[in-house]
Scaffold this motif. Structure first.
Motif, PDB file in Angstrom:
ATOM      1  N   GLY A   1     -66.812  54.239  19.502  1.00 15.46           N
ATOM      2  CA  GLY A   1     -68.267  54.095  19.483  1.00 15.46           C
ATOM      3  C   GLY A   1     -68.788  53.682  18.117  1.00 15.46           C
ATOM      4  O   GLY A   1     -69.700  52.859  18.009  1.00 15.46           O
ATOM      5  N   SER A   2     -68.202  54.228  17.063  1.00 13.83           N
ATOM      6  CA  SER A   2     -68.609  53.847  15.705  1.00 13.83           C
ATOM      7  C   SER A   2     -68.327  52.372  15.454  1.00 13.83           C
ATOM      8  O   SER A   2     -69.169  51.640  14.918  1.00 13.83           O
ATOM      9  CB  SER A   2     -67.867  54.695  14.671  1.00 13.83           C
ATOM     10  OG  SER A   2     -68.230  56.035  14.776  1.00 13.83           O
ATOM     11  N   PHE A   3     -67.137  51.943  15.856  1.00  4.49           N
ATOM     12  CA  PHE A   3     -66.769  50.532  15.691  1.00  4.49           C
ATOM     13  C   PHE A   3     -67.707  49.635  16.500  1.00  4.49           C
ATOM     14  O   PHE A   3     -68.251  48.652  15.975  1.00  4.49           O
ATOM     15  CB  PHE A   3     -65.319  50.302  16.135  1.00  4.49           C
ATOM     16  CG  PHE A   3     -64.922  48.855  16.108  1.00  4.49           C
ATOM     17  CD1 PHE A   3     -64.551  48.254  14.921  1.00  4.49           C
ATOM     18  CD2 PHE A   3     -64.926  48.107  17.266  1.00  4.49           C
ATOM     19  CE1 PHE A   3     -64.197  46.915  14.886  1.00  4.49           C
ATOM     20  CE2 PHE A   3     -64.575  46.767  17.252  1.00  4.49           C
ATOM     21  CZ  PHE A   3     -64.205  46.173  16.056  1.00  4.49           C
ATOM     22  N   LEU A   4     -67.895  49.959  17.764  1.00  7.41           N
ATOM     23  CA  LEU A   4     -68.719  49.115  18.630  1.00  7.41           C
ATOM     24  C   LEU A   4     -70.175  49.077  18.192  1.00  7.41           C
ATOM     25  O   LEU A   4     -70.804  48.014  18.219  1.00  7.41           O
ATOM     26  CB  LEU A   4     -68.604  49.585  20.084  1.00  7.41           C
ATOM     27  CG  LEU A   4     -67.248  49.351  20.727  1.00  7.41           C
ATOM     28  CD1 LEU A   4     -67.154  50.087  22.065  1.00  7.41           C
ATOM     29  CD2 LEU A   4     -66.977  47.869  20.901  1.00  7.41           C
ATOM     30  N   LEU A   5     -70.715  50.205  17.768  1.00  2.00           N
ATOM     31  CA  LEU A   5     -72.105  50.206  17.305  1.00  2.00           C
ATOM     32  C   LEU A   5     -72.243  49.379  16.033  1.00  2.00           C
ATOM     33  O   LEU A   5     -73.207  48.619  15.888  1.00  2.00           O
ATOM     34  CB  LEU A   5     -72.612  51.627  17.091  1.00  2.00           C
ATOM     35  CG  LEU A   5     -74.084  51.736  16.701  1.00  2.00           C
ATOM     36  CD1 LEU A   5     -74.986  51.102  17.763  1.00  2.00           C
ATOM     37  CD2 LEU A   5     -74.462  53.185  16.488  1.00  2.00           C
ATOM     38  N   GLY A   6     -71.294  49.511  15.117  1.00  4.60           N
ATOM     39  CA  GLY A   6     -71.328  48.668  13.920  1.00  4.60           C
ATOM     40  C   GLY A   6     -71.316  47.198  14.284  1.00  4.60           C
ATOM     41  O   GLY A   6     -72.066  46.396  13.721  1.00  4.60           O
TER      42      GLY A   6
ATOM     43  N   PHE B   1     -76.437  52.265  25.649  1.00  4.71           N
ATOM     44  CA  PHE B   1     -75.047  52.491  26.037  1.00  4.71           C
ATOM     45  C   PHE B   1     -74.302  53.342  25.013  1.00  4.71           C
ATOM     46  O   PHE B   1     -73.669  54.330  25.360  1.00  4.71           O
ATOM     47  CB  PHE B   1     -74.313  51.159  26.242  1.00  4.71           C
ATOM     48  CG  PHE B   1     -72.917  51.340  26.758  1.00  4.71           C
ATOM     49  CD1 PHE B   1     -72.678  51.432  28.113  1.00  4.71           C
ATOM     50  CD2 PHE B   1     -71.847  51.440  25.890  1.00  4.71           C
ATOM     51  CE1 PHE B   1     -71.392  51.631  28.603  1.00  4.71           C
ATOM     52  CE2 PHE B   1     -70.554  51.639  26.352  1.00  4.71           C
ATOM     53  CZ  PHE B   1     -70.326  51.731  27.720  1.00  4.71           C
ATOM     54  N   MET B   2     -74.379  52.960  23.748  1.00  4.32           N
ATOM     55  CA  MET B   2     -73.629  53.700  22.731  1.00  4.32           C
ATOM     56  C   MET B   2     -74.195  55.103  22.539  1.00  4.32           C
ATOM     57  O   MET B   2     -73.456  56.035  22.224  1.00  4.32           O
ATOM     58  CB  MET B   2     -73.602  52.930  21.408  1.00  4.32           C
ATOM     59  CG  MET B   2     -72.933  51.573  21.482  1.00  4.32           C
ATOM     60  SD  MET B   2     -71.349  51.521  22.346  1.00  4.32           S
ATOM     61  CE  MET B   2     -70.394  52.647  21.394  1.00  4.32           C
ATOM     62  N   GLY B   3     -75.492  55.279  22.728  1.00  2.00           N
ATOM     63  CA  GLY B   3     -76.084  56.619  22.657  1.00  2.00           C
ATOM     64  C   GLY B   3     -75.565  57.526  23.761  1.00  2.00           C
ATOM     65  O   GLY B   3     -75.337  58.712  23.549  1.00  2.00           O
ATOM     66  N   GLY B   4     -75.368  56.960  24.948  1.00  2.00           N
ATOM     67  CA  GLY B   4     -74.799  57.740  26.044  1.00  2.00           C
ATOM     68  C   GLY B   4     -73.298  57.888  25.945  1.00  2.00           C
ATOM     69  O   GLY B   4     -72.718  58.847  26.436  1.00  2.00           O
ATOM     70  N   TYR B   5     -72.644  56.937  25.310  1.00  2.00           N
ATOM     71  CA  TYR B   5     -71.183  56.908  25.219  1.00  2.00           C
ATOM     72  C   TYR B   5     -70.641  57.840  24.148  1.00  2.00           C
ATOM     73  O   TYR B   5     -69.688  58.577  24.378  1.00  2.00           O
ATOM     74  CB  TYR B   5     -70.736  55.468  24.944  1.00  2.00           C
ATOM     75  CG  TYR B   5     -69.255  55.291  24.730  1.00  2.00           C
ATOM     76  CD1 TYR B   5     -68.366  55.389  25.784  1.00  2.00           C
ATOM     77  CD2 TYR B   5     -68.758  54.995  23.468  1.00  2.00           C
ATOM     78  CE1 TYR B   5     -67.003  55.221  25.588  1.00  2.00           C
ATOM     79  CE2 TYR B   5     -67.402  54.815  23.257  1.00  2.00           C
ATOM     80  CZ  TYR B   5     -66.527  54.926  24.329  1.00  2.00           C
ATOM     81  OH  TYR B   5     -65.182  54.757  24.123  1.00  2.00           O
ATOM     82  N   THR B   6     -71.235  57.833  22.975  1.00  2.00           N
ATOM     83  CA  THR B   6     -70.716  58.668  21.890  1.00  2.00           C
ATOM     84  C   THR B   6     -71.126  60.122  22.109  1.00  2.00           C
ATOM     85  O   THR B   6     -72.051  60.416  22.851  1.00  2.00           O
ATOM     86  CB  THR B   6     -71.185  58.169  20.517  1.00  2.00           C
ATOM     87  OG1 THR B   6     -72.603  58.108  20.506  1.00  2.00           O
ATOM     88  CG2 THR B   6     -70.602  56.805  20.208  1.00  2.00           C
TER      89      THR B   6
ATOM     90  N   GLY C   1     -64.326  57.461  11.314  1.00  2.00           N
ATOM     91  CA  GLY C   1     -65.572  56.989  11.933  1.00  2.00           C
ATOM     92  C   GLY C   1     -66.321  56.031  11.021  1.00  2.00           C
ATOM     93  O   GLY C   1     -66.812  54.986  11.457  1.00  2.00           O
ATOM     94  N   LEU C   2     -66.406  56.380   9.738  1.00  2.00           N
ATOM     95  CA  LEU C   2     -67.047  55.478   8.774  1.00  2.00           C
ATOM     96  C   LEU C   2     -66.268  54.170   8.637  1.00  2.00           C
ATOM     97  O   LEU C   2     -66.854  53.084   8.588  1.00  2.00           O
ATOM     98  CB  LEU C   2     -67.176  56.160   7.414  1.00  2.00           C
ATOM     99  CG  LEU C   2     -68.238  57.235   7.309  1.00  2.00           C
ATOM    100  CD1 LEU C   2     -68.092  58.018   6.015  1.00  2.00           C
ATOM    101  CD2 LEU C   2     -69.621  56.621   7.418  1.00  2.00           C
ATOM    102  N   LEU C   3     -64.951  54.277   8.593  1.00  2.00           N
ATOM    103  CA  LEU C   3     -64.115  53.083   8.508  1.00  2.00           C
ATOM    104  C   LEU C   3     -64.291  52.203   9.746  1.00  2.00           C
ATOM    105  O   LEU C   3     -64.423  50.980   9.633  1.00  2.00           O
ATOM    106  CB  LEU C   3     -62.645  53.474   8.334  1.00  2.00           C
ATOM    107  CG  LEU C   3     -61.648  52.314   8.269  1.00  2.00           C
ATOM    108  CD1 LEU C   3     -61.925  51.417   7.071  1.00  2.00           C
ATOM    109  CD2 LEU C   3     -60.224  52.860   8.223  1.00  2.00           C
ATOM    110  N   ALA C   4     -64.311  52.818  10.919  1.00  2.00           N
ATOM    111  CA  ALA C   4     -64.483  52.056  12.158  1.00  2.00           C
ATOM    112  C   ALA C   4     -65.833  51.347  12.173  1.00  2.00           C
ATOM    113  O   ALA C   4     -65.928  50.174  12.554  1.00  2.00           O
ATOM    114  CB  ALA C   4     -64.335  52.977  13.367  1.00  2.00           C
ATOM    115  N   ALA C   5     -66.899  52.041  11.769  1.00  2.00           N
ATOM    116  CA  ALA C   5     -68.222  51.416  11.721  1.00  2.00           C
ATOM    117  C   ALA C   5     -68.235  50.254  10.728  1.00  2.00           C
ATOM    118  O   ALA C   5     -68.778  49.184  11.006  1.00  2.00           O
ATOM    119  CB  ALA C   5     -69.276  52.453  11.334  1.00  2.00           C
TER     120      ALA C   5
END
Length: 119
Positions: free
Chosen positions: A44-49, A68-73, A105-109
């Motif tokens: 989710g962090s990656f996809l939202l970024g 979507f990401m609000g419901g997913y994460t 999570g920070l790295l993925a974003a």
């Protein structure tokens, strides 16, 4: 009103996706470590970024990013799982979960943002 409906539609599908993925991962991995939430939050962090940096229209950002990401994460699930690890005195797992969730999570974003801005 349209924005409200777009966010709600995205959140419904994000929540259903999260639930389905959680059930699937729990069947595949029998573990005391909260792998499903960890993997969902990292993806989710990656996809939202990616979504917020990819130049999508504001309606798509509302649908995919906010909805979507609000419901997913799973930020609330993440917090409850941390408390459960603490209550069970599984401090090593708790420390790992916190460190890896926030660090990766920070790295993925960051990687999602890099990919989104490079397209």
């Amino acid at each position: 009103m349209l924005n409200f409906l777009i966010v709600g539609f995205g959140a419904a599908f994000g929540g259903m996706t999260r639930y389905s993925l959680t059930v699937f991962l729990k069947k595949k991995w029998k573990s005391d470590f909260p792998w499903p939430t960890f993997l969902i939050n990292l993806s989710g962090s990656f996809l939202l970024g990616f979504i917020v940096s990819s130049g999508l229209s504001s309606l798509f950002v509302l649908l995919l990013g906010t909805g979507f990401m609000g419901g997913y994460t799973t930020f609330s699930t993440f917090k409850v799982e941390n408390i459960e690890l603490y209550r069970r005195k599984e401090f090593r797992k708790l420390g790992s979960y916190l460190l890896f969730s926030y660090g990766f999570g920070l790295l993925a974003a960051f990687l999602g943002i890099l990919l989104g801005t490079s397209l």
